[in-house]
Scaffold this motif. Structure first.
Motif, PDB file in Angstrom:
ATOM      1  N   GLY A  78       0.832  -1.183  -0.168  1.00 21.98           N
ATOM      2  CA  GLY A  78       0.009  -0.031  -0.203  1.00 21.98           C
ATOM      3  C   GLY A  78       0.858   1.305  -0.059  1.00 21.98           C
ATOM      4  N   PRO A  79       0.236   2.523   0.009  1.00 25.47           N
ATOM      5  CA  PRO A  79       0.820   3.554  -0.194  1.00 25.47           C
ATOM      6  C   PRO A  79       1.786   3.840   1.153  1.00 25.47           C
ATOM      7  N   GLU A  80       1.768   3.442   2.146  1.00 27.62           N
ATOM      8  CA  GLU A  80       2.586   3.422   3.676  1.00 27.62           C
ATOM      9  C   GLU A  80       3.910   2.716   3.231  1.00 27.62           C
ATOM     10  N   LYS A  81       3.793   1.541   2.484  1.00 27.98           N
ATOM     11  CA  LYS A  81       4.941   0.503   2.639  1.00 27.98           C
ATOM     12  C   LYS A  81       5.487   0.700   1.220  1.00 27.98           C
ATOM     13  N   ALA A  82       4.777   0.912   0.189  1.00 26.59           N
ATOM     14  CA  ALA A  82       5.510   1.016  -1.177  1.00 26.59           C
ATOM     15  C   ALA A  82       5.634   2.645  -1.375  1.00 26.59           C
ATOM     16  N   GLU A 102      -6.378  16.284  -3.730  1.00 24.77           N
ATOM     17  CA  GLU A 102      -6.633  15.233  -2.899  1.00 24.77           C
ATOM     18  C   GLU A 102      -5.608  14.808  -1.826  1.00 24.77           C
ATOM     19  N   THR A 103      -5.857  14.333  -0.774  1.00 25.61           N
ATOM     20  CA  THR A 103      -5.013  13.912   0.251  1.00 25.61           C
ATOM     21  C   THR A 103      -4.346  12.668  -0.292  1.00 25.61           C
ATOM     22  N   ARG A 104      -3.449  12.148   0.535  1.00 31.37           N
ATOM     23  CA  ARG A 104      -2.576  11.038   0.090  1.00 31.37           C
ATOM     24  C   ARG A 104      -3.702   9.780   0.222  1.00 31.37           C
ATOM     25  N   SER A 105      -4.464   9.497   1.380  1.00 33.53           N
ATOM     26  CA  SER A 105      -5.372   9.055   1.546  1.00 33.53           C
ATOM     27  C   SER A 105      -6.630   8.938   0.461  1.00 33.53           C
ATOM     28  N   SER A 118       0.075   0.608  -9.533  1.00 31.50           N
ATOM     29  CA  SER A 118       0.489  -0.719  -9.846  1.00 31.50           C
ATOM     30  C   SER A 118       1.437  -0.479 -10.809  1.00 31.50           C
ATOM     31  N   ALA A 119       1.766   0.111 -11.821  1.00 27.81           N
ATOM     32  CA  ALA A 119       2.596   0.204 -12.735  1.00 27.81           C
ATOM     33  C   ALA A 119       3.840   0.928 -12.117  1.00 27.81           C
ATOM     34  N   SER A 120       3.886   1.742 -11.274  1.00 30.90           N
ATOM     35  CA  SER A 120       4.950   2.288 -10.528  1.00 30.90           C
ATOM     36  C   SER A 120       5.707   1.103  -9.560  1.00 30.90           C
ATOM     37  N   LYS A 121       4.802   0.466  -8.905  1.00 28.69           N
ATOM     38  CA  LYS A 121       5.337  -0.855  -7.978  1.00 28.69           C
ATOM     39  C   LYS A 121       6.198  -1.735  -9.036  1.00 28.69           C
ATOM     40  N   GLU A 122       5.640  -1.709 -10.226  1.00 25.98           N
ATOM     41  CA  GLU A 122       6.498  -2.766 -11.044  1.00 25.98           C
ATOM     42  C   GLU A 122       7.532  -2.105 -11.600  1.00 25.98           C
TER      43      GLU A 122
END
Length: 162
Positions: A78-82, A102-105, A118-122
């Motif tokens: 999720g946003p906090e871990k990745a 928009e806020t981070r959440s 998703s693309a950024s995590k890859e």
């Protein structure tokens, strides 16, 4: 000067002296993708750097290298871990869709944002990562800022508070 102040200054001088040495050690460490490192990433405190096409992109520090590097690369993170991937996705989303209030959440829960994340995590999982062990939390903390400035990773290493 009091003894406490003098000891604090000595600690600072010791840390400042170590910074270029640790940067050299980091840059000389094995450069592989996370999966390429396999089981060689220790569950120990340290400093890590992601690079893309030989260009340093992000520097971090952690109490557990194996867990933290994995967090950045795991598809379900999720946003906090990745967080590095989230920063990349946020930048790309805003470039494609205009500035977002928009806020981070809110951004993380926006269905239009999901493909970017998703693309950024890859993308991060395909980057090379280098790391060194470092047990001293003060050195790790100061080093993160030092390395981000020296390696010009401040595009994603922002030290702006919330």
């Amino acid at each position: 000067m009091t003894t406490a102040t003098h000891e604090g200054l000595d600690d600072w001088c010791r840390i400042a002296t170590q910074l270029p040495i640790e940067l050299c050690n980091l840059l000389k460490s094995d450069r592989k993708t996370r999966s390429g490192h396999g089981a060689s990433i220790p569950s120990r405190p340290g400093i890590y750097m992601f690079a893309e096409a030989e260009r340093p992109r992000y520097v971090g520090q952690t109490r557990d290298l194996k867990r933290r590097i994995g967090d950045h690369c795991h598809p379900s993170g999720g946003p906090e871990k990745a967080s590095f991937a989230f920063l990349i996705a946020t930048r790309e989303f805003k470039e494609a869709n205009g500035e977002s209030a928009e806020t981070r959440s809110q951004l993380a829960n926006n269905p239009s944002f999901s493909p970017y994340f998703s693309a950024s995590k890859e993308r991060v999982s395909q980057m090379t990562v280098q790391f060194i062990e470092c047990a001293c939390p003060e050195l790790r903390t100061v080093f993160e800022v030092y390395a981000a400035i020296k390696l010009e990773t401040t595009e994603y290493n922002s030290f702006e508070t919330h």
